[in-house]
Design a protein around this motif. Structure first.
Motif, PDB file in Angstrom:
ATOM      1  N   ILE A   1      20.625 -65.098   9.353  1.00 25.55           N
ATOM      2  CA  ILE A   1      19.707 -66.273   8.893  1.00 25.55           C
ATOM      3  C   ILE A   1      18.348 -65.802   9.090  1.00 25.55           C
ATOM      4  O   ILE A   1      17.267 -66.037   8.354  1.00 25.55           O
ATOM      5  CB  ILE A   1      20.169 -67.682   9.377  1.00 25.55           C
ATOM      6  CG1 ILE A   1      21.357 -68.086   8.500  1.00 25.55           C
ATOM      7  CG2 ILE A   1      18.901 -68.612   9.126  1.00 25.55           C
ATOM      8  CD1 ILE A   1      21.930 -69.164   9.140  1.00 25.55           C
TER       9      ILE A   1
ATOM     10  N   GLN B   1      24.176 -73.520   5.259  1.00 20.86           N
ATOM     11  CA  GLN B   1      25.446 -72.551   5.496  1.00 20.86           C
ATOM     12  C   GLN B   1      26.216 -73.211   6.215  1.00 20.86           C
ATOM     13  O   GLN B   1      27.406 -72.854   6.569  1.00 20.86           O
ATOM     14  CB  GLN B   1      24.893 -71.172   6.017  1.00 20.86           C
ATOM     15  CG  GLN B   1      24.199 -70.342   4.825  1.00 20.86           C
ATOM     16  CD  GLN B   1      24.086 -69.055   5.312  1.00 20.86           C
ATOM     17  OE1 GLN B   1      24.514 -68.595   6.407  1.00 20.86           O
ATOM     18  NE2 GLN B   1      23.458 -68.271   4.460  1.00 20.86           N
TER      19      GLN B   1
ATOM     20  N   VAL C   1      25.825 -74.129   9.526  1.00 25.50           N
ATOM     21  CA  VAL C   1      25.878 -73.765  11.005  1.00 25.50           C
ATOM     22  C   VAL C   1      25.283 -74.816  11.783  1.00 25.50           C
ATOM     23  O   VAL C   1      24.206 -75.152  11.774  1.00 25.50           O
ATOM     24  CB  VAL C   1      24.756 -72.556  11.013  1.00 25.50           C
ATOM     25  CG1 VAL C   1      24.588 -71.826  12.479  1.00 25.50           C
ATOM     26  CG2 VAL C   1      25.156 -71.313  10.178  1.00 25.50           C
TER      27      VAL C   1
ATOM     28  N   ALA D   1      20.273 -72.319   7.542  1.00 26.39           N
ATOM     29  CA  ALA D   1      21.247 -72.592   8.552  1.00 26.39           C
ATOM     30  C   ALA D   1      21.920 -73.983   7.973  1.00 26.39           C
ATOM     31  O   ALA D   1      23.186 -74.277   8.126  1.00 26.39           O
ATOM     32  CB  ALA D   1      20.612 -73.058  10.030  1.00 26.39           C
TER      33      ALA D   1
ATOM     34  N   MET E   1      23.318 -66.723  12.957  1.00 32.34           N
ATOM     35  CA  MET E   1      21.673 -66.962  13.256  1.00 32.34           C
ATOM     36  C   MET E   1      20.966 -65.818  13.067  1.00 32.34           C
ATOM     37  O   MET E   1      20.121 -65.956  12.598  1.00 32.34           O
ATOM     38  CB  MET E   1      21.688 -67.871  14.426  1.00 32.34           C
ATOM     39  CG  MET E   1      22.313 -69.163  14.636  1.00 32.34           C
ATOM     40  SD  MET E   1      21.615 -70.240  13.405  1.00 32.34           S
ATOM     41  CE  MET E   1      19.954 -70.421  13.768  1.00 32.34           C
TER      42      MET E   1
ATOM     43  N   TRP F   1      28.658 -67.816  15.877  1.00 33.33           N
ATOM     44  CA  TRP F   1      27.236 -68.680  15.540  1.00 33.33           C
ATOM     45  C   TRP F   1      26.105 -67.755  15.634  1.00 33.33           C
ATOM     46  O   TRP F   1      25.218 -67.691  15.196  1.00 33.33           O
ATOM     47  CB  TRP F   1      27.078 -69.757  16.720  1.00 33.33           C
ATOM     48  CG  TRP F   1      25.853 -70.591  16.626  1.00 33.33           C
ATOM     49  CD1 TRP F   1      25.687 -71.923  15.701  1.00 33.33           C
ATOM     50  CD2 TRP F   1      24.663 -70.416  17.250  1.00 33.33           C
ATOM     51  NE1 TRP F   1      24.439 -72.098  15.899  1.00 33.33           N
ATOM     52  CE2 TRP F   1      23.680 -71.502  16.937  1.00 33.33           C
ATOM     53  CE3 TRP F   1      24.501 -69.612  18.228  1.00 33.33           C
ATOM     54  CZ2 TRP F   1      22.623 -71.446  17.414  1.00 33.33           C
ATOM     55  CZ3 TRP F   1      22.889 -69.581  18.667  1.00 33.33           C
ATOM     56  CH2 TRP F   1      22.132 -70.712  18.199  1.00 33.33           C
TER      57      TRP F   1
ATOM     58  N   GLN G   1      15.871 -72.815   9.523  1.00 31.51           N
ATOM     59  CA  GLN G   1      16.527 -74.233   9.723  1.00 31.51           C
ATOM     60  C   GLN G   1      17.181 -74.521   8.397  1.00 31.51           C
ATOM     61  O   GLN G   1      18.344 -75.020   8.334  1.00 31.51           O
ATOM     62  CB  GLN G   1      15.793 -75.263  10.244  1.00 31.51           C
ATOM     63  CG  GLN G   1      15.129 -74.924  11.574  1.00 31.51           C
ATOM     64  CD  GLN G   1      14.104 -75.760  12.193  1.00 31.51           C
ATOM     65  OE1 GLN G   1      13.445 -76.480  11.360  1.00 31.51           O
ATOM     66  NE2 GLN G   1      13.793 -75.914  13.401  1.00 31.51           N
TER      67      GLN G   1
END
Length: 59
Positions: free
Chosen positions: A44, A23, A25, A20, A41, A37, A17
């Protein structure tokens, strides 16, 4: 071992989290470009897994 696994999963989620967020997202990106996306993810999650494994399991 089960407690360590739960701790590792929790830490992976928190790390993911944070990465993300850094970055950029967002849910907006998810709504407009789902494939980008998903790719971000997945990357990540892999990075967060590696961080947690190095911090908890391998140390």
């Amino acid at each position: 071992m089960g407690l360590i696994l739960c701790f590792a999963i929790s830490n992976t989620t928190i790390k993911g989290q944070k990465i993300a967020f850094k970055q950029g997202v967002t849910k907006e990106l998810k709504a407009t470009d789902m494939m980008r996306w998903i790719g971000l993810m997945n990357n990540i999650r892999a990075c967060a897994d590696e961080i947690v494994l190095n911090d908890i399991v391998y140390s």
